[in-house]
Write an enzyme that holds these catalytic residues in place. Sequence first.
Site, mmCIF file in Angstrom:
data_model
loop_
_atom_site.group_PDB
_atom_site.id
_atom_site.type_symbol
_atom_site.label_atom_id
_atom_site.label_comp_id
_atom_site.label_asym_id
_atom_site.label_seq_id
_atom_site.Cartn_x
_atom_site.Cartn_y
_atom_site.Cartn_z
ATOM 1 N N TYR A 159 45.925 45.985 39.560
ATOM 2 C CA TYR A 159 45.238 46.015 40.261
ATOM 3 C C TYR A 159 44.856 44.759 41.223
ATOM 4 O O TYR A 159 45.206 44.833 42.280
ATOM 5 C CB TYR A 159 43.838 46.473 39.928
ATOM 6 C CG TYR A 159 42.781 46.689 41.213
ATOM 7 C CD1 TYR A 159 43.125 47.797 41.672
ATOM 8 C CD2 TYR A 159 42.285 45.305 41.817
ATOM 9 C CE1 TYR A 159 41.902 47.529 43.623
ATOM 10 C CE2 TYR A 159 41.219 45.216 42.844
ATOM 11 C CZ TYR A 159 40.977 46.785 43.631
ATOM 12 O OH TYR A 159 40.119 46.858 44.704
ATOM 13 N N LYS A 163 46.754 44.218 45.087
ATOM 14 C CA LYS A 163 45.851 43.530 46.132
ATOM 15 C C LYS A 163 46.918 41.920 46.673
ATOM 16 O O LYS A 163 46.474 42.092 47.977
ATOM 17 C CB LYS A 163 44.870 43.085 45.704
ATOM 18 C CG LYS A 163 43.767 44.761 45.617
ATOM 19 C CD LYS A 163 43.355 45.717 46.756
ATOM 20 C CE LYS A 163 42.884 47.289 46.838
ATOM 21 N NZ LYS A 163 42.912 47.803 47.258
HETATM 22 P P1 NAP Z 1 36.896 55.442 45.413
HETATM 23 O O1 NAP Z 1 35.501 55.704 45.892
HETATM 24 O O2 NAP Z 1 37.541 55.494 43.692
HETATM 25 O O3 NAP Z 1 37.306 56.101 46.247
HETATM 26 C C1 NAP Z 1 38.705 56.172 46.178
HETATM 27 C C2 NAP Z 1 39.248 56.792 47.578
HETATM 28 O O4 NAP Z 1 40.973 56.780 47.653
HETATM 29 C C3 NAP Z 1 39.007 58.141 47.903
HETATM 30 O O5 NAP Z 1 38.600 58.837 48.820
HETATM 31 C C4 NAP Z 1 40.117 59.069 46.943
HETATM 32 O O6 NAP Z 1 40.110 60.633 47.885
HETATM 33 C C5 NAP Z 1 40.745 58.113 47.440
HETATM 34 N N1 NAP Z 1 42.405 58.068 47.539
HETATM 35 C C6 NAP Z 1 42.471 57.749 46.490
HETATM 36 N N2 NAP Z 1 44.225 58.292 46.078
HETATM 37 C C7 NAP Z 1 44.488 58.864 46.992
HETATM 38 C C8 NAP Z 1 45.288 59.142 47.846
HETATM 39 N N3 NAP Z 1 47.300 59.379 46.918
HETATM 40 N N4 NAP Z 1 46.335 60.022 49.306
HETATM 41 C C9 NAP Z 1 44.792 59.149 49.681
HETATM 42 N N5 NAP Z 1 43.465 58.975 49.188
HETATM 43 C C10 NAP Z 1 44.070 58.536 48.132
HETATM 44 O O7 NAP Z 1 37.316 53.871 45.308
HETATM 45 P P2 NAP Z 1 35.989 53.174 46.393
HETATM 46 O O8 NAP Z 1 35.664 51.889 45.250
HETATM 47 O O9 NAP Z 1 35.070 53.580 47.087
HETATM 48 O O10 NAP Z 1 37.584 51.960 47.385
HETATM 49 C C11 NAP Z 1 37.941 51.451 47.719
HETATM 50 C C12 NAP Z 1 38.799 51.150 48.949
HETATM 51 O O11 NAP Z 1 38.092 49.468 48.702
HETATM 52 C C13 NAP Z 1 40.040 50.725 47.471
HETATM 53 O O12 NAP Z 1 41.642 49.817 48.382
HETATM 54 C C14 NAP Z 1 39.634 49.687 46.808
HETATM 55 O O13 NAP Z 1 40.536 49.054 46.406
HETATM 56 C C15 NAP Z 1 38.541 49.015 47.371
HETATM 57 N N6 NAP Z 1 38.050 48.125 46.954
HETATM 58 C C16 NAP Z 1 36.744 48.822 46.620
HETATM 59 C C17 NAP Z 1 35.782 47.583 45.615
HETATM 60 C C18 NAP Z 1 34.835 48.203 45.330
HETATM 61 O O14 NAP Z 1 33.859 47.851 43.726
HETATM 62 N N7 NAP Z 1 34.042 49.555 44.725
HETATM 63 C C19 NAP Z 1 35.810 46.612 45.860
HETATM 64 C C20 NAP Z 1 36.831 45.802 46.454
HETATM 65 C C21 NAP Z 1 37.755 46.201 46.900
HETATM 66 P P3 NAP Z 1 40.832 61.133 47.420
HETATM 67 O O15 NAP Z 1 40.325 61.488 45.245
HETATM 68 O O16 NAP Z 1 40.508 62.436 48.455
HETATM 69 O O17 NAP Z 1 42.367 61.824 47.636
#
Ligand code: NAP
Length: 254
Positions: A159, A163
């Site tokens: 991860y 990033k």
């Molecule tokens: P999440 O709740 O796991 O949701 C992930 C999203 O990505 C879902 O909408 C999923 O949609 C989509 N996704 C995964 N694989 C995909 C694919 N092959 N094609 C298209 N869409 C895909 O994640 P989140 O926590 O909201 O995180 C969103 C972003 O923020 C990520 O890039 C993550 O690294 C970043 N981030 C998150 C955090 C945190 O603490 N939550 C912190 C820093 C950065 P489907 O499964 O419907 O395709």
Amino acid sequence: MTFPQFDLQGQVALVTGASRGIGYDVARALAHAGAQVIVAARDTDALSQLVERIHAEGGKATALELDVASLSSIQDGVAHVLEQFGKIDVLVNNAGLGFNHAAVAVTEQDWDEMMNVNLKGAFFMAQACGRVMLQHGYGRIINMSSQASVVGIADHVVYCTTKGGMNQMTKVLALEWGGQGVTVNAVAPTFIRTPGTSERLDRPEFIENVLAQIPVGQVGDTMDVAAAVIYLASPAGKLVNGHVLLVDGGWTAH
Ligand code: NAP
């Protein structure tokens, strides 16, 4: 000189990974700011429900089935948006996987799966939308990075690598495209409570450790991230290019 403007009326914004978590609320916030939002992911039922919710909130949205791990899905999806709306002003490159692995246990499949979505998928989304934006002489690309792009987090080697790569990609695209009206930035959140993190954040020893690192004493919520995206997408953010905006409560200030 006018006061800073955050209005996105008349703009077309594409958000990947909008079916849940951060992308879901970023899409709602962009619609609230006036944009026509295309919500993209693989889970089409969740996208339909989001579109209904945005309409109920007075916004404009349509759903797009998209798998960012597939180049043909990216190309077809972007072509479909162009047919419908004729342009893409804003791309929020948010789709991502966040599994954790001890470095000694990482398999080739773990590596490829996360690289394909978080880094390769994000690059080819940026390329496909960037080509359209460059033709129009205007665009805003916002890559969803992480604080894990600038600090190491144990058991997150794949991860963190994706990033960190995303930050470098952001800078190079900003250099290549900034002079042609297309800015490229990243937002780098700390831990945000979403379906992707709630299992870890519900573990008492994990959350205790996380909160000890965050000077403001709380993890973020999805609208904290949406606020940063709106700023970078808006006319108010026009001079910001190649920047990684940490939304981390001060974690990386140590
Ligand atoms: P999440 O709740 O796991 O949701 C992930 C999203 O990505 C879902 O909408 C999923 O949609 C989509 N996704 C995964 N694989 C995909 C694919 N092959 N094609 C298209 N869409 C895909 O994640 P989140 O926590 O909201 O995180 C969103 C972003 O923020 C990520 O890039 C993550 O690294 C970043 N981030 C998150 C955090 C945190 O603490 N939550 C912190 C820093 C950065 P489907 O499964 O419907 O395709």
